[in-house]
Scaffold this motif. Structure first.
Motif, PDB file in Angstrom:
ATOM      1  N   ARG A  25      16.625  -4.682   3.545  1.00  0.00           N
ATOM      2  CA  ARG A  25      15.688  -5.725   3.977  1.00  0.00           C
ATOM      3  C   ARG A  25      14.322  -5.101   4.266  1.00  0.00           C
ATOM      4  NH1 ARG A  25      16.439  -8.175   8.937  1.00  0.00           N
ATOM      5  NH2 ARG A  25      17.948  -6.530   9.344  1.00  0.00           N
ATOM      6  N   VAL A  26      13.254  -5.740   3.711  1.00  0.00           N
ATOM      7  CA  VAL A  26      11.893  -5.292   3.994  1.00  0.00           C
ATOM      8  C   VAL A  26      11.444  -6.004   5.265  1.00  0.00           C
ATOM      9  CG1 VAL A  26       9.513  -5.224   3.135  1.00  0.00           C
ATOM     10  CG2 VAL A  26      11.435  -4.950   1.547  1.00  0.00           C
ATOM     11  N   VAL A  27      11.233  -5.232   6.355  1.00  0.00           N
ATOM     12  CA  VAL A  27      10.944  -5.885   7.639  1.00  0.00           C
ATOM     13  C   VAL A  27       9.448  -5.946   7.937  1.00  0.00           C
ATOM     14  CG1 VAL A  27      13.166  -5.501   8.722  1.00  0.00           C
ATOM     15  CG2 VAL A  27      11.455  -3.691   8.823  1.00  0.00           C
ATOM     16  N   ALA A  28       8.643  -5.179   7.221  1.00  0.00           N
ATOM     17  CA  ALA A  28       7.185  -5.279   7.366  1.00  0.00           C
ATOM     18  C   ALA A  28       6.576  -4.813   6.062  1.00  0.00           C
ATOM     19  CB  ALA A  28       6.691  -4.393   8.511  1.00  0.00           C
ATOM     20  N   ALA A  29       5.512  -5.485   5.622  1.00  0.00           N
ATOM     21  CA  ALA A  29       4.862  -5.067   4.375  1.00  0.00           C
ATOM     22  C   ALA A  29       3.366  -5.316   4.461  1.00  0.00           C
ATOM     23  CB  ALA A  29       5.460  -5.813   3.185  1.00  0.00           C
ATOM     24  N   GLU A  30       2.601  -4.446   3.843  1.00  0.00           N
ATOM     25  CA  GLU A  30       1.144  -4.587   3.765  1.00  0.00           C
ATOM     26  C   GLU A  30       0.738  -4.351   2.318  1.00  0.00           C
ATOM     27  OE1 GLU A  30      -0.926  -5.397   6.151  1.00  0.00           O
ATOM     28  OE2 GLU A  30       0.428  -5.299   7.886  1.00  0.00           O
ATOM     29  N   ARG A  31      -0.253  -5.135   1.863  1.00  0.00           N
ATOM     30  CA  ARG A  31      -0.676  -5.013   0.466  1.00  0.00           C
ATOM     31  C   ARG A  31      -2.195  -4.993   0.367  1.00  0.00           C
ATOM     32  NH1 ARG A  31       3.726  -8.120   0.621  1.00  0.00           N
ATOM     33  NH2 ARG A  31       5.422  -7.455  -0.733  1.00  0.00           N
ATOM     34  N   ALA A  32      -2.703  -4.351  -0.668  1.00  0.00           N
ATOM     35  CA  ALA A  32      -4.135  -4.373  -0.959  1.00  0.00           C
ATOM     36  C   ALA A  32      -4.327  -4.253  -2.461  1.00  0.00           C
ATOM     37  CB  ALA A  32      -4.835  -3.198  -0.263  1.00  0.00           C
ATOM     38  N   ALA A  33      -5.412  -4.858  -2.967  1.00  0.00           N
ATOM     39  CA  ALA A  33      -5.723  -4.734  -4.387  1.00  0.00           C
ATOM     40  C   ALA A  33      -6.071  -3.274  -4.688  1.00  0.00           C
ATOM     41  CB  ALA A  33      -6.888  -5.639  -4.751  1.00  0.00           C
ATOM     42  N   THR A  34      -5.643  -2.802  -5.847  1.00  0.00           N
ATOM     43  CA  THR A  34      -6.002  -1.452  -6.284  1.00  0.00           C
ATOM     44  C   THR A  34      -7.503  -1.405  -6.529  1.00  0.00           C
ATOM     45  OG1 THR A  34      -3.874  -1.277  -7.391  1.00  0.00           O
ATOM     46  CG2 THR A  34      -5.555   0.318  -8.029  1.00  0.00           C
ATOM     47  N   PRO A  35      -8.228  -0.498  -5.839  1.00  0.00           N
ATOM     48  CA  PRO A  35      -9.679  -0.470  -6.050  1.00  0.00           C
ATOM     49  C   PRO A  35     -10.014  -0.047  -7.478  1.00  0.00           C
ATOM     50  CG  PRO A  35      -8.978   1.247  -4.484  1.00  0.00           C
ATOM     51  CD  PRO A  35      -7.753   0.500  -4.882  1.00  0.00           C
ATOM     52  N   TRP A 119      20.682  -2.082  -6.966  1.00  0.00           N
ATOM     53  CA  TRP A 119      21.113  -1.904  -5.568  1.00  0.00           C
ATOM     54  C   TRP A 119      21.268  -3.234  -4.844  1.00  0.00           C
ATOM     55  CZ3 TRP A 119      17.747  -0.634  -0.821  1.00  0.00           C
ATOM     56  CH2 TRP A 119      18.546  -0.184   0.240  1.00  0.00           C
ATOM     57  N   ARG A 120      20.259  -4.128  -5.011  1.00  0.00           N
ATOM     58  CA  ARG A 120      20.250  -5.349  -4.209  1.00  0.00           C
ATOM     59  C   ARG A 120      19.960  -6.616  -5.008  1.00  0.00           C
ATOM     60  NH1 ARG A 120      23.074  -3.237  -1.440  1.00  0.00           N
ATOM     61  NH2 ARG A 120      22.854  -2.516   0.698  1.00  0.00           N
ATOM     62  N   GLY A 121      19.924  -6.531  -6.325  1.00  0.00           N
ATOM     63  CA  GLY A 121      19.539  -7.697  -7.119  1.00  0.00           C
ATOM     64  C   GLY A 121      20.600  -8.132  -8.112  1.00  0.00           C
ATOM     65  N   ALA A 122      20.165  -8.509  -9.308  1.00  0.00           N
ATOM     66  CA  ALA A 122      21.048  -9.088 -10.319  1.00  0.00           C
ATOM     67  C   ALA A 122      22.047  -8.082 -10.890  1.00  0.00           C
ATOM     68  CB  ALA A 122      20.205  -9.676 -11.457  1.00  0.00           C
ATOM     69  N   GLY A 123      21.817  -6.788 -10.642  1.00  0.00           N
ATOM     70  CA  GLY A 123      22.674  -5.770 -11.260  1.00  0.00           C
ATOM     71  C   GLY A 123      23.733  -5.189 -10.358  1.00  0.00           C
ATOM     72  N   ARG A 124      23.900  -5.772  -9.161  1.00  0.00           N
ATOM     73  CA  ARG A 124      24.890  -5.227  -8.208  1.00  0.00           C
ATOM     74  C   ARG A 124      26.254  -5.062  -8.852  1.00  0.00           C
ATOM     75  NH1 ARG A 124      24.241  -7.679  -2.160  1.00  0.00           N
ATOM     76  NH2 ARG A 124      22.194  -8.565  -2.524  1.00  0.00           N
ATOM     77  N   VAL A 294      20.038 -10.970 -18.271  1.00  0.00           N
ATOM     78  CA  VAL A 294      19.720 -11.952 -17.223  1.00  0.00           C
ATOM     79  C   VAL A 294      18.323 -11.663 -16.644  1.00  0.00           C
ATOM     80  CG1 VAL A 294      22.157 -12.209 -16.599  1.00  0.00           C
ATOM     81  CG2 VAL A 294      20.735 -10.563 -15.360  1.00  0.00           C
ATOM     82  N   PRO A 295      17.667 -12.701 -16.114  1.00  0.00           N
ATOM     83  CA  PRO A 295      16.386 -12.452 -15.444  1.00  0.00           C
ATOM     84  C   PRO A 295      16.601 -11.617 -14.178  1.00  0.00           C
ATOM     85  CG  PRO A 295      16.749 -14.818 -15.824  1.00  0.00           C
ATOM     86  CD  PRO A 295      18.042 -14.116 -16.104  1.00  0.00           C
ATOM     87  N   ALA A 296      15.612 -10.801 -13.841  1.00  0.00           N
ATOM     88  CA  ALA A 296      15.667 -10.044 -12.588  1.00  0.00           C
ATOM     89  C   ALA A 296      15.723 -11.025 -11.421  1.00  0.00           C
ATOM     90  CB  ALA A 296      14.440  -9.146 -12.473  1.00  0.00           C
ATOM     91  N   ALA A 297      16.394 -10.614 -10.328  1.00  0.00           N
ATOM     92  CA  ALA A 297      16.624 -11.551  -9.224  1.00  0.00           C
ATOM     93  C   ALA A 297      15.652 -11.342  -8.059  1.00  0.00           C
ATOM     94  CB  ALA A 297      18.060 -11.411  -8.721  1.00  0.00           C
ATOM     95  N   LEU A 298      15.070 -10.164  -7.954  1.00  0.00           N
ATOM     96  CA  LEU A 298      14.235  -9.882  -6.784  1.00  0.00           C
ATOM     97  C   LEU A 298      12.783 -10.258  -7.055  1.00  0.00           C
ATOM     98  CD1 LEU A 298      15.732  -6.415  -5.799  1.00  0.00           C
ATOM     99  CD2 LEU A 298      16.327  -8.667  -4.902  1.00  0.00           C
ATOM    100  N   LEU A 304       9.219  -2.192  -3.497  1.00  0.00           N
ATOM    101  CA  LEU A 304       9.451  -1.529  -2.211  1.00  0.00           C
ATOM    102  C   LEU A 304      10.938  -1.251  -2.001  1.00  0.00           C
ATOM    103  CD1 LEU A 304       7.008  -3.577   0.095  1.00  0.00           C
ATOM    104  CD2 LEU A 304       6.683  -1.254  -0.791  1.00  0.00           C
ATOM    105  N   VAL A 305      11.773  -2.213  -2.358  1.00  0.00           N
ATOM    106  CA  VAL A 305      13.226  -2.063  -2.185  1.00  0.00           C
ATOM    107  C   VAL A 305      13.738  -0.891  -3.023  1.00  0.00           C
ATOM    108  CG1 VAL A 305      15.464  -3.180  -2.594  1.00  0.00           C
ATOM    109  CG2 VAL A 305      13.567  -4.497  -1.615  1.00  0.00           C
ATOM    110  N   GLY A 306      13.263  -0.816  -4.280  1.00  0.00           N
ATOM    111  CA  GLY A 306      13.710   0.267  -5.159  1.00  0.00           C
ATOM    112  C   GLY A 306      13.222   1.627  -4.689  1.00  0.00           C
ATOM    113  N   ALA A 307      11.978   1.681  -4.206  1.00  0.00           N
ATOM    114  CA  ALA A 307      11.444   2.958  -3.699  1.00  0.00           C
ATOM    115  C   ALA A 307      12.260   3.419  -2.488  1.00  0.00           C
ATOM    116  CB  ALA A 307       9.969   2.794  -3.332  1.00  0.00           C
TER     117      ALA A 307
END
Ligand SMILES: [Zn+2]
Length: 322
Positions: A25-35, A119-124, A294-298, A304-307
């Motif tokens: 589970r991702v409990v906090a996330a921050e994002r920014a555009a790539t400069p 790990w956590r998506g359509a391929g479990r 199948v389409p990806a589920a995440l 972030l989950v994969g990393a």
């Protein structure tokens, strides 16, 4: 001792960082555009500013990183194709300085997406899976025997450069007729424009998607859904190329599952029907017929989950001693 893992996802359009629980589970996330056009230190500062916004506990399980390739692996000196400011940038070493005493693990961003789906998506539970992403580029990651396969230099899974038409268009890699040259969003949109496609024309006011006549893959998918014949032909072209490449992967690796993520996968049956048709045509041996595509589920947290999985589920997704 905290169980949280810091996850980092570096892409050509955005940087994302997050804190991930042991269950994914991702409990906090921050994002920014790539400069755009930024130099090495500006890019690094964009990343550290995001990390500063996270409430990182003093004790961490580790740091997992997905980054656009190419890179030296597992050392993690990165040279992302669409980020000219980083050429041989020691991303892993810099993060290891910032987070001392914990493992810092890095892999190609497309591989991280495949790992996330497994790990956590359509391929479990799949023992033999190819996780694909079709967007600005076409990438993938390969799971065999329930484990991530790295190959000799960490580059296994590059399905985008499997040749589907030797006489096909030039590819960014220097070759010709690669899957990526045909099915990448910008390539597909360019092909449709050359056939006379008018972006957005098929979509009526208030329709599914209309982006000021911009020639994007997303607009192309919307126009195909609205019945535009050129857009439909473009989806068939991409689907067919995907089906041929997937068939080669299935015949080589005896896959039981292929997940397809990225913008184009949103086109649903318009993409998947020609894909399945080409796949059937080229998987004639009995074992190959059992593969499911199948389409990806995440969603947007998949990177972030994969990393994070490189650290949390390192027994399956991380082999080097680093
Ligand atoms: Zn190529």
């Amino acid at each position: 001792m905290s169980d949280l893992t810091v996850a980092v996802d570096i892409g050509g359009t955005k940087f994302a960082v997050g804190l991930v629980e042991p269950d994914g589970r991702v409990v906090a996330a921050e994002r920014a555009a790539t400069p755009r056009g930024a130099d090495a230190e500006t890019l690094w500062r964009t990343l550290t500013d995001l990390l500063d916004r996270l409430d990182v506990p003093a004790a961490l399980a580790g740091v997992g990183v997905g980054c656009g390739g190419p890179m030296t692996w597992p050392e993690g000196e990165v040279s992302p194709l669409n980020m000219g400011g980083w050429r041989g940038f020691p991303l892993r070493a810099r993060l290891a300085e910032r987070f001392p005493g914990v493992p810092v693990r890095i892999h190609n961003d497309a591989i991280c997406l495949a790992v996330a789906e497994h790990w956590r998506g359509a391929g479990r539970g799949s023992a033999a899976m190819l996780g694909m992403v079709v967007s600005t580029g076409v990438g993938g990651g390969l799971i065999l025997g329930g484990r991530l396969i790295d190959g000799g230099t960490g580059n296994a899974g590059h399905i985008g450069h499997v040749v589907v038409d030797p006489g096909g268009p030039p590819c960014g890699c220097g070759g010709n007729g690669c899957l990526e040259a045909i099915a990448r969003g910008p390539g597909l949109a360019a092909w449709a424009l050359a056939q006379g496609w008018s972006p957005g024309e098929a979509v009526t006011e208030g329709g599914l998607y209309r982006e000021e006549g911009k020639a994007t893959a997303r607009q192309l998918a919307a126009d195909a859904a609205a019945g535009d014949p050129i857009a439909l032909a473009a989806m068939a072209r991409a689907g067919r190329a995907l089906g041929i490449a997937i068939a080669s992967a299935v015949n080589l690796c005896d896959l039981d599952l292929v997940t397809v993520g990225g913008g184009l996968s949103q086109a649903g049956d318009l993409l998947f029907a020609p894909l399945e048709e080409a796949l059937l045509e080229h998987t004639r041996m009995g074992f190959a017929g059992r593969v499911r595509v199948v389409p990806a589920a995440l969603g947007q947290d998949a990177g972030l989950v994969g990393a994070a999985a490189l650290v949390i589920a390192g027994d399956r997704y991380w082999s080097p001693s680093l």
